[in-house]
Scaffold this active site. Structure first.
Site, PDB file in Angstrom:
ATOM      1  N   ILE A   1       0.805  -1.223   0.000  1.00  0.00           N
ATOM      2  CA  ILE A   1       0.000   0.000   0.000  1.00  0.00           C
ATOM      3  C   ILE A   1       0.838   1.273   0.000  1.00  0.00           C
ATOM      4  CG2 ILE A   1      -1.859   1.215   1.230  1.00  0.00           C
ATOM      5  CD1 ILE A   1      -2.645  -1.460  -0.205  1.00  0.00           C
TER       6      ILE A   1
ATOM      7  N   GLU B   1       8.393   5.153   1.621  1.00  0.00           N
ATOM      8  CA  GLU B   1       8.109   6.442   2.281  1.00  0.00           C
ATOM      9  C   GLU B   1       8.995   6.740   3.503  1.00  0.00           C
ATOM     10  OE1 GLU B   1       3.856   6.638   2.992  1.00  0.00           O
ATOM     11  OE2 GLU B   1       3.428   5.836   1.005  1.00  0.00           O
TER      12      GLU B   1
ATOM     13  N   TYR C   1      -6.310   5.551  17.245  1.00  0.00           N
ATOM     14  CA  TYR C   1      -6.799   4.306  17.872  1.00  0.00           C
ATOM     15  C   TYR C   1      -5.702   3.802  18.793  1.00  0.00           C
ATOM     16  CZ  TYR C   1      -3.815   1.871  14.494  1.00  0.00           C
ATOM     17  OH  TYR C   1      -2.737   1.443  13.752  1.00  0.00           O
TER      18      TYR C   1
ATOM     19  N   HIS D   1      -2.690  -4.355  11.138  1.00  0.00           N
ATOM     20  CA  HIS D   1      -2.742  -3.721  12.459  1.00  0.00           C
ATOM     21  C   HIS D   1      -2.476  -4.722  13.585  1.00  0.00           C
ATOM     22  CE1 HIS D   1      -4.805  -0.735   9.966  1.00  0.00           C
ATOM     23  NE2 HIS D   1      -4.253   0.122  10.797  1.00  0.00           N
TER      24      HIS D   1
END
Length: 768
Positions: A440, A493, A521, A704
């Protein structure tokens, strides 16, 4: 003098809770160490509100992870896979539900209404054995009351029973049509136990948060509220009961139902996002009841216009009476930054326009005092000066940008060729296998990498040293992907701190904070940029790094951008012009970047719209207008590229099923989308016959969680996708970026992902 705060940020002014949690999860500190940090934070928050003069101070708004998960723990609604055997729920079970563990996955996480906060979705069914399993609400009330230096009589806050059930989902194996509200009779006895304990501990007020009241509810859902509070009435007698709503207007029928509840003596309304609720109050608020007027914005960082708020409050005073009006925040301050005191480097003029949570507490108090005739003239005067300076400041307006954005009207900015023809042209150029693999965008951000960025920012290393370090990191990520045999690469990145902040720092009209952190979160915090003025792009932002990365490989390298709607929804946005106007300005800036990347030879460009869904208004009547300008903004960014340039977009945690037609209307060539943690809910759209012609990559594993999925598990997921999607449009990718994971987790998970894709390619080839 009556003042109230709905809730307060829990991470701490310098993210103390985040670091304590992560240290505990890594086994570097004990449960006692974590509890001490939490106790100190709670004490400082209660003291701060008490010192400011707040009358109704909340308790039980602190959480180690999430307030909905706290309610699940209170009700003992632990899914069987966590092997909980009863008794008080401890950290082990609690954090397993939140994060998963080595053997079982976490519970689903989704957006809290239209905010960027995520909650853990309860999994319920007819066989759940509810029991009172977490005494947190009572313990925190007693803790505040027993504080030696303070002894604060707080207002304990509980998520209301109806909101809890409406935010839940049927557990795996339970019929999707299972009526969750049928469990009301099973959870109310536990609420009664909690209430009885709070009463025994000396509580005089209790706050039930029922934000689902602002949604478009069906009559049976509204009836559930009446039923719940009628049923609780006798247990609540002797307590002052506040039902708090926030984030939008209340529909008229809901307002009438709510304000006619007999056992409730106070009602809290968001009068910032719910301006029409003001009219409902004016046309019929029950006499003798308290109105908690949410006039101080809990969702943004702009200083309150105190004189305008005071005028509103004075008009409300005439309706409900002086002794029944309570000045409040529009919602919990959880959604705003903690304290401006920690921003010594922020531009002085811009700083004067702002108020973080600590300042909002002071604003609430100042308004409450002014209502009783004790107006702090100096405080009000400084506020009026700041309001005037913001209206007239030349740094807010850029006429060229205003003109360019105004010129967008009248075109829908679609690419000239349809998506299937574009995909053919792209395939000729890219020559990808079926079930192409990609990731991603981000790769793990190591301690070393963060150190390099920090030292460069602090001028401790030269630009030359910084570029060398970042290029080395990119080279490492490219080599790893080539070794893993991934088809379309990313540069990882390493130069980016945050997917919105990185772009905001390079666009005009944005300001940045040092400590303006907001919880997203668990321990994850984000630092939203502040959009204070018109937005433009002075120079290219990503071309240098993308071309450097592409030069290291013959495989396609994705250019990585954040889309205009996500930049908007993940920033603190100026409130002096409509949101869509700001969004169009950002779209034009990103369009310039897309075209520069294409000119530099980047043939695959991803424009992430992770937050498109979360900006959707809570009321259905407002959906079409939002989706129209949001989708239009995305199309503006890439309407000028050639057919052979492949435009990707990515979306994360959200329920997409109701906006799938808008997603198709974005006209991207490929969309990658979160899927694995929500039980493949996304795939049900395609089972229901929605035809999707563009490329699509529903996530094949949950990033996650530290858990590493097996090749078989991923292959099984891909097979489920192949049952509803055409082979030639399916992509294979994780759910989201890999920034928060460790390389020891990422490498084996991606290895298994590629192996699963190859396994299925072989099977599909032999089936032919």
């Amino acid at each position: 003098m009556a003042s109230h705060i709905v809730g307060y940020p829990r991470m701490g002014p310098k993210r103390e809770l985040k670091f304590a949690l992560e240290s505990f999860w890594d086994g570097k500190s004990s449960a006692e160490d974590l509890e001490k940090v939490a106790t100190d934070l709670r004490a400082s928050i209660w003291k701060q509100m008490s010192d400011a003069g707040i009358k109704y101070i909340p308790s039980n708004t602190f959480s180690y992870y999430d307030q909905v998960l706290d309610t699940t723990a209170m009700l003992g609604a632990v899914p069987p896979r966590y092997n909980w055997t009863g008794g008080e729920i401890g950290f082990s079970t609690y954090f397993s539900m939140a994060r998963g563990n080595a053997s079982v996955p976490a519970m689903e996480m989704t957006k809290w209404f239209d905010t960027n906060y995520h909650f853990i979705v309860p999994e319920l069914g007819p066989d759940v054995k509810f029991s009172y399993a977490s005494h947190k609400a009572v313990n925190e009330y007693k803790e505040a009351k027993g504080m030696s230096s303070l002894g604060v009589d707080t207002v304990p806050v509980l998520i209301g029973p109806v909101t809890y059930l409406l935010l839940s989902k049927p557990a795996k194996g339970v019929e999707k049509t299972f009526p969750l509200l049928s469990l009301l009779d099973k959870i109310l006895p536990i609420y009664k136990e909690v209430v009885a304990e709070l009463k025994a501990a000396g509580a005089s007020w209790i706050q039930f948060d029922e934000p689902t009241l602002v949604l478009d509810l069906e009559s049976h859902q509204l009836e559930a509220f009446t039923k719940a509070y009628t049923e609780l009435e006798s247990s609540l007698s002797g307590l002052n009961v506040l039902v708090e709503t926030y984030f939008a207007d209340l529909p008229e029928a809901t307002f009438k139902t709510l304000t006619s509840l007999k056992g409730v003596c106070g009602f809290g309304f968001d009068l910032v996002r719910g301006t029409k609720t003001l009219d409902l109050i004016k046309s019929g608020f029950p006499s003798g009841k308290y109105l908690f007027a949410g006039v101080v914005d809990g969702r943004n960082i702009w200083a309150n216009d105190l004189s305008a708020s005071l005028t509103t409050l004075q008009s409300l005073e005439g309706i409900v009476g002086k002794d029944k009006l309570v000045v409040s925040t529009s919602c919990s301050l959880l959604h705003t930054a903690v304290d401006l005191v920690n921003e010594p480097k922020l531009d002085k003029e811009i700083k004067s326009w702002l108020a973080f949570a600590a300042q909002k507490v002071l604003e609430v108090n100042a308004l409450a005092k002014a209502l009783t005739g004790q107006k702090d003239a100096a405080f009000f005067s400084a506020n009026a000066e700041a309001q005037a300076s913001r209206k007239s400041s030349p740094r807010v307006t850029n006429e060229a940008v205003q003109k360019a954005a105004a010129g967008l009207k009248g075109s829908d900015h679609r690419r000239a060729t349809n998506v299937s023809a574009r995909l053919d042209a792209q395939q000729k150029k890219l020559n990808l296998p079926i079930l192409p693999t990609t990731t991603i965008g981000s790769f793990p951000q190591t301690i070393e990498l963060r150190r390099v960025r920090r030292e460069y920012k602090a001028n401790k290393i030269s630009e030359e040293e910084y570029i060398k370090s970042i290029k080395e990191e990119i080279s490492k990520v490219v080599k790893l992907q080539e070794e893993l045999d991934i088809d379309v690469l990313v540069h990882g990145e390493p130069e980016r701190n945050d997917m919105v902040e990185y772009f905001g720092e390079q666009l005009s009209g944005f300001a940045f904070t040092a400590n303006g952190w907001v919880q997203s979160y668990g321990s994850r915090c984000v630092k939203p940029p502040i959009i204070y003025g018109d937005v433009s792009r002075p120079k290219p932002m990503t071309v240098f790094w993308s071309t450097a990365a592409q030069s290291m490989t013959k495989r396609p390298m994705k250019g990585m951008l954040t889309g205009p709607v996500t930049i908007l929804n993940w920033s603190f946005v100026r409130n002096d012009q409509p949101r869509f106007e700001t969004c169009y300005q950002i779209a034009l800036a990103i369009k310039n970047e897309v075209e520069d990347l294409e000119k530099a030879g980047i043939t695959v460009i991803q424009i992430d719209e992770a937050a498109l869904r979360e900006g959707l208004p809570l009321r259905k009547a407002e959906h079409a207008f939002y989706l129209d300008w949001a989708v239009h903004s995305f199309r503006i960014t890439n309407c000028g590229v050639q057919d052979t340039t492949q435009i990707h977009t990515h979306m994360c945690y959200s329920n997409f099923n109701d906006i799938i037609h808008s997603i198709i209307n974005m006209d991207a060539d490929v969309i990658t989308i979160e899927n694995s943690r929500s039980d493949e809910k996304l795939l049900s759209v395609f089972r229901e016959g929605v035809k999707y012609g563009a490329g699509i990559g529903p996530g094949v594993y949950d990033i996650h969680s530290p858990r590493i999925p097996s090749t078989e598990e991923i292959a099984d997921r891909i097979n489920k996708m192949l049952a509803v999607l055409e082979t030639n449009i399916l992509w294979v990718n994780p759910d989201c970026g890999l920034k928060t994971r460790k390389y020891t987790e990422v490498k084996p998970a991606l290895e298994n992902m590629v192996a699963a894709a190859k396994l299925l390619r072989t099977k599909l080839a032999s089936a032919k």
